[in-house]
Write an enzyme that holds these catalytic residues in place. Sequence first.
Site, mmCIF file in Angstrom:
data_model
loop_
_atom_site.group_PDB
_atom_site.id
_atom_site.type_symbol
_atom_site.label_atom_id
_atom_site.label_comp_id
_atom_site.label_asym_id
_atom_site.label_seq_id
_atom_site.Cartn_x
_atom_site.Cartn_y
_atom_site.Cartn_z
ATOM 1 N N LEU A 28 0.878 -1.170 0.000
ATOM 2 C CA LEU A 28 0.000 0.000 0.000
ATOM 3 C C LEU A 28 0.912 1.215 0.000
ATOM 4 O O LEU A 28 1.943 1.205 0.676
ATOM 5 C CB LEU A 28 -0.879 0.022 1.260
ATOM 6 N N ASP A 29 0.541 2.251 -0.743
ATOM 7 C CA ASP A 29 1.391 3.434 -0.704
ATOM 8 C C ASP A 29 1.236 4.118 0.655
ATOM 9 O O ASP A 29 0.342 3.805 1.439
ATOM 10 C CB ASP A 29 1.119 4.365 -1.893
ATOM 11 N N TYR A 30 2.118 5.050 0.925
ATOM 12 C CA TYR A 30 2.186 5.663 2.258
ATOM 13 C C TYR A 30 0.896 6.383 2.640
ATOM 14 O O TYR A 30 0.553 6.452 3.808
ATOM 15 C CB TYR A 30 3.384 6.624 2.322
#
Length: 176
Positions: A28-30
């Site tokens: 998952l991106d930040y």
Amino acid sequence: LCQFTDPSNRRTLKDFIPLEGIYAAGRLDYRSEGLLVLTDDGLLINQLSDPQFEHPKTYLVQVEGIATEAMIEMLNQQILLPGLQTQTARASLIGEPVLPPRPVPVRNYHPTSWLQIVLREGKKHQVRRMTAAVGLPTLRLVRFSIGDISLQGLQPGEWKPLSPAELNGLVMRTKV
């Protein structure tokens, strides 16, 4: 941050998971939140990450603006993103889901809509790019489920071992 180390000293999986030798099956991106499957099984990681196995991943997406049926239809057709060929998504308009509050709340000064988007692959920033392409910038992105495994009953930072039935459900979805 969905990795176990970070040179910038941000909070990582290590702050929540007291186990060693496990890795995330996917990322998952930040700025995103939600479900991760963690395992020490490299074959399972490959099967969950490779789009050829078609594991559906369901995202709950808060977007800026009022989503119309025409926008939903555009999301359901194959959107051509620059330099990124994607499989067709399945999008629908939903009511506001019951989710734990974010540590930094979404600013509440524009009308928003909630979408459910199901993907069978995961390209970099795909959901964010898709919603932006139809004029609905993503404000909050939550991966709610992978196959039949969901966040239901878990709070942020909580984890649980998969039951044998849940694990078999993931493995059974693979193509032969």
